[in-house]
Write an enzyme that holds these catalytic residues in place. Structure first.
Site, mmCIF file in Angstrom:
data_model
loop_
_atom_site.group_PDB
_atom_site.id
_atom_site.type_symbol
_atom_site.label_atom_id
_atom_site.label_comp_id
_atom_site.label_asym_id
_atom_site.label_seq_id
_atom_site.Cartn_x
_atom_site.Cartn_y
_atom_site.Cartn_z
ATOM 1 N N GLU A 160 -18.846 -3.784 11.730
ATOM 2 C CA GLU A 160 -19.892 -3.782 12.120
ATOM 3 C C GLU A 160 -20.708 -3.699 13.260
ATOM 4 O OE1 GLU A 160 -18.551 -2.444 9.366
ATOM 5 O OE2 GLU A 160 -17.595 -0.299 9.510
ATOM 6 N N LYS A 187 1.218 -0.936 -0.315
ATOM 7 C CA LYS A 187 -0.032 0.139 -0.242
ATOM 8 C C LYS A 187 0.913 1.353 0.222
ATOM 9 C CE LYS A 187 -3.830 2.092 2.370
ATOM 10 N NZ LYS A 187 -5.296 1.365 2.625
ATOM 11 N N ARG A 200 -25.067 -0.675 8.710
ATOM 12 C CA ARG A 200 -24.223 -2.235 8.702
ATOM 13 C C ARG A 200 -25.011 -2.679 9.738
ATOM 14 N NH1 ARG A 200 -19.774 -4.306 5.735
ATOM 15 N NH2 ARG A 200 -20.478 -3.400 3.429
HETATM 16 C C1 LIG Z 1 -18.519 -0.880 6.057
HETATM 17 C C2 LIG Z 1 -17.366 -0.101 5.705
HETATM 18 N N1 LIG Z 1 -16.537 -0.291 7.567
HETATM 19 C C3 LIG Z 1 -15.398 1.085 7.356
HETATM 20 C C4 LIG Z 1 -15.503 1.859 5.775
HETATM 21 C C5 LIG Z 1 -13.799 2.630 5.513
HETATM 22 N N2 LIG Z 1 -12.810 2.100 5.108
HETATM 23 C C6 LIG Z 1 -12.787 1.948 4.185
HETATM 24 S S1 LIG Z 1 -11.051 1.877 3.167
HETATM 25 C C7 LIG Z 1 -10.747 0.936 4.396
HETATM 26 C C8 LIG Z 1 -9.832 -0.372 4.781
HETATM 27 C C9 LIG Z 1 -9.945 -1.385 3.826
HETATM 28 O O1 LIG Z 1 -8.853 -2.174 3.596
HETATM 29 P P1 LIG Z 1 -7.977 -3.029 2.313
HETATM 30 O O2 LIG Z 1 -10.037 -3.780 1.537
HETATM 31 O O3 LIG Z 1 -7.086 -3.868 2.780
HETATM 32 O O4 LIG Z 1 -8.292 -2.237 0.914
HETATM 33 P P2 LIG Z 1 -6.345 -1.282 1.346
HETATM 34 O O5 LIG Z 1 -6.896 0.238 1.477
HETATM 35 O O6 LIG Z 1 -5.602 -1.745 1.725
HETATM 36 O O7 LIG Z 1 -6.410 -1.273 0.175
HETATM 37 C C10 LIG Z 1 -11.955 0.967 5.860
HETATM 38 C C11 LIG Z 1 -11.987 0.609 6.604
HETATM 39 C C12 LIG Z 1 -15.844 1.107 4.363
HETATM 40 N N3 LIG Z 1 -15.316 2.060 3.595
HETATM 41 N N4 LIG Z 1 -17.032 0.753 4.235
#
Ligand SMILES: Cc1ncc(C[n+]2csc(CCOP(=O)(O)OP(=O)(O)O)c2C)c(N)n1
Ligand SMILES: CC(=O)[C@@H](O)[C@H](O)COP(=O)(O)O
Ligand SMILES: [Mg+2]
Length: 638
Positions: free
Chosen positions: A369, A283, A397
């Site tokens: 959540e 990342k 959620r």
């Molecule tokens: C239901 C929900 N909860 C929290 C989020 C906030 N959120 C956006 S990206 C993320 C992390 C995602 O991690 P990953 O899937 O590993 O993607 P990366 O950023 O590492 O590419 C979070 C917690 C969200 N978008 N949707």
């Protein structure tokens, strides 16, 4: 210098078809250009940076191998889809990213035929892609459906619901797991450890060697599988969780090796049935500050890439999020029963200091959540005082868990609902437009909407001390600058506060719109009441206002439908009181993206719009009086 000069390869691409005939060397050169363009563009507009830097090669390989848009690519969360948008004809639009009328920050069906599914909330991609695969099968269409999901998004229950089904359905589905060992902060949980074991165990090293040998002279997948079978027979290789669920697991493979990715995806393209390709990426790849600190560079404002993001200048009034973070530490200090829970949003919720000071009373449950809420309910049964920090739109959620596990059992869980109301650049998926409406109808809930930073702190203290479920909902960003007092002083539950006495019109403000209401009250000589509590409503104050005024105006940063204004109307109806009512709030449509100020104005919640709406409702006759200033005496701040 024109963009074409500095990005000659990108300038040749108007659709993914344009790269279908490219060699892998050309694709690798494209990746370099793409990465440079991303850094230049996103550092100017702001947006999600680190995740996009990490998916450059993967996106190029996917669009090179899969026949998009006929083959479907479903991005999970979608914050990492800028390379996808750039390849699908939206490079020039990137300068309008997340701006009013500009490019959305996430894939949207109405933005491009290449955006086959709208996303923004995590962990939906496998379900959607499986649905598309089964839909294609039912219609006799042969196409591939691909879900690209991160290791963080894979921690959500919904992802496992989909895997459980996919492994059973034998549909033509490809799940690409983009494993960078990061959520927004470091990823958490047992799955994260399982993925790490796949990278560190003998399997990965042998697969890396094995897949390199195999991929170098490219036998067809069947031959590859036979050889792999032979290879594996000689080894006691732990199967992965995904294979146990019935998916064909491949990898882990290097997610920045375009050549290897293309070869692997070409092989997978020839296969049928549910497949999971485990891809390992970094990342923030390619920009050292983001590689070193992907959390800080997850979501960025505009910054100078040569300098990197400079530390917070500090100073000025705190944001509501910072008010929460400070209260959390102070309340934890004062009461050892407190535990704080976040579903993977500790930084965004302002919990960094709390995590450092109270690590034993903190749980980051991952993007989960539903689990977070019922976990809190369980803790509350044992006399612990849980505080769930959760964004308004992500609380959606866990709605059944809130009703079924917390409110129905009347358990004392405090919800610190951040990003409530109009949010802004993240657009409709992240708008906190509905929480007053969806919370208000739940019995036992106490719902508070602070008008300023000090009230926010006091409402958190109020909710924490209650022996029932409570929610304090506050917006992203700063308040009017009413600095929080020290101490943990609660408010009298269910009591509003008259801020201005006038005649004719009474404006009942719920939360941050109080600032606009006071300005309008000054202009019209109206009464202004800071309602503070959506539930329990200060019915006495409502009835008094109805007796003493011709028009009651309610204002809230929530949809009008079922919102706080509806509570006022229900109160009057239950007492058989007839008075003219005007409800001001968010209209019955989804918010778009833009700045918070732009969207509030579009919704008619800025001072001028509120004033004109009231004048319009009063009619020309009354306006004449109002124009001269309705006679009123200000009794001073009560
Ligand atoms: C239901 C929900 N909860 C929290 C989020 C906030 N959120 C956006 S990206 C993320 C992390 C995602 O991690 P990953 O899937 O590993 O993607 P990366 O950023 O590492 O590419 C979070 C917690 C969200 N978008 N949707
Ligand atoms: C993609 C995603 O869901 C998060 O990164 C979200 O954009 C964070 O929002 P804030 O920037 O308001 O914390
Ligand atoms: Mg990740």
């Amino acid at each position: 210098m024109t963009q074409t000069d500095s990005y000659p390869l990108l300038s040749r691409i108007h659709s993914p078809e344009d790269i279908r005939g490219w060699s892998t060397d050309e694709l690798s050169s494209l990746a370099e250009e793409m990465r440079a363009f991303l850094l230049e563009s996103v550092s100017r507009t702001g947006g999600h940076l680190a995740a996009n830097l990490g998916t450059v090669e993967l996106t190029i390989a996917l669009h090179h191998v899969f026949n998009t848009p006929e083959d479907r690519l479903v991005w999970d969360v979608g914050h990492q889809s800028y390379p996808h948008k750039i390849l699908s004809g939206r490079r020039d639009a990137m300068k309008s990213l997340r701006q009013k009328g500009g490019l959305a920050g996430f894939p949207k069906r109405d933005e491009s035929c290449f955006d086959c599914f709208g996303v923004g909330h995590s962990s939906t991609s496998i379900s959607a892609a499986l649905g598309m695969a089964l839909g294609a099968r039912q219609q006799g269409e042969r196409r591939k459906s691909v879900a690209i999901i991160g290791d963080g998004a894979m921690t959500a229950g919904m992802a496992f619901e989909a895997l459980n089904h996919a492994g059973d359905e034998k549909a033509d589905l490809v799940v690409v797991l983009n494993d960078n060992n990061m959520s927004i902060s470091a990823n958490v949980g047992a799955l994260n450890r399982h993925l790490a074991s796949l990278l560190s165990g003998p399997m990965y090293s042998s697969m890396r060697e094995g897949s390199k040998r195999v991929l170098n002279h490219m036998p067809p997948m069947r031959e590859f599988m036979r050889r792999a079978e032979e290879h594996v027979k000689g080894m006691i290789v732990p199967s992965t969780l995904f294979e146990e669920l019935g998916l064909n697991y491949f990898g882990p493979v290097d997610g920045h090796d375009v050549n290897g990715l293309v070869k692997m995806l070409r092989n997978i393209y020839t296969m049928e049935g549910p497949i999971l390709l485990h891809v390992v990426t970094h990342k923030g790849r390619g920009y050292a500050p983001a590689e070193e600190d992907p959390c800080t560079y997850h979501g960025v404002g505009s910054f100078d890439p040569n300098q990197g993001i400079q530390g917070g200048k500090g100073g000025g009034s705190p944001t509501y999020t910072q008010v929460f973070g400070q209260w959390l530490c102070d309340q934890a200090e004062a009461d050892e029963r407190m535990v704080a829970i976040t579903p993977a949003m500790s930084e965004g919720s302002g919990m960094t200091a709390y995590v450092e000071r109270f690590p034993d009373r903190y749980h980051d449950v991952g993007i989960a959540e539903q689990h977070a809420i019922t976990l809190a309910a369980g803790m509350a049964c044992e006399g612990v005082k849980p505080v769930v920090a959760i964004y308004s739109s992500f609380l959606q959620r866990g709605y059944d868990q809130l009703i079924h596990d917390v409110a129905l059992q009347n358990l004392p869980v405090l919800f610190a609902v951040d990003r409530a109301g109009v949010v802004g650049p993240d657009g409709p998926t992240h708008a906190g437009s509905f929480d007053i409406s969806f919370l208000r109808c739940i019995p036992n809930m106490v719902i508070m909407a602070p008008a300023d930073e000090n009230e926010c702190r006091r409402m958190l203290s109020t909710g924490f001390l209650l022996d029932q479920p409570a929610a304090v909902r506050y917006p992203r960003g700063k308040g009017p600058g009413v600095l929080p007092e020290a101490g943990l002083i609660p408010l009298p539950v269910g009591q509003a506060e008259v801020r201005r006495r006038g005649k004719g019109v009474a404006i009942l403000a719920f939360g941050t719109p109080l600032a606009q209401a006071l300005d309008v009250g000054e202009r019209l000589g109206a009464t202004v009441i800071n309602m503070r509590f959506v539930k329990p409503l200060d019915e006495q104050r409502v009835l008094e206002a109805a007796r003493e005024h011709d028009l009651l105006v309610t204002v809230e940063d929530n949809v009008v439908a079922g919102g706080a204004g509806s509570a006022v109307a229900e109160c009057l109806a239950s007492h058989d009181i007839a008075v003219r009512l005007l409800h001001l709030g968010l209209p019955d449509r989804f918010q778009s993206h833009g700045t918070r100020e732009e969207l509030l104005t579009d919704a008619g919640l800025d001072t001028d719009s509120i004033e004109s709406a009231i004048r319009k409702r009063l009619g020309p006759q009354a306006c004449a009086g109002a124009a001269g200033g309705v006679i009123s005496e200000q009794i001073g701040q009560v």
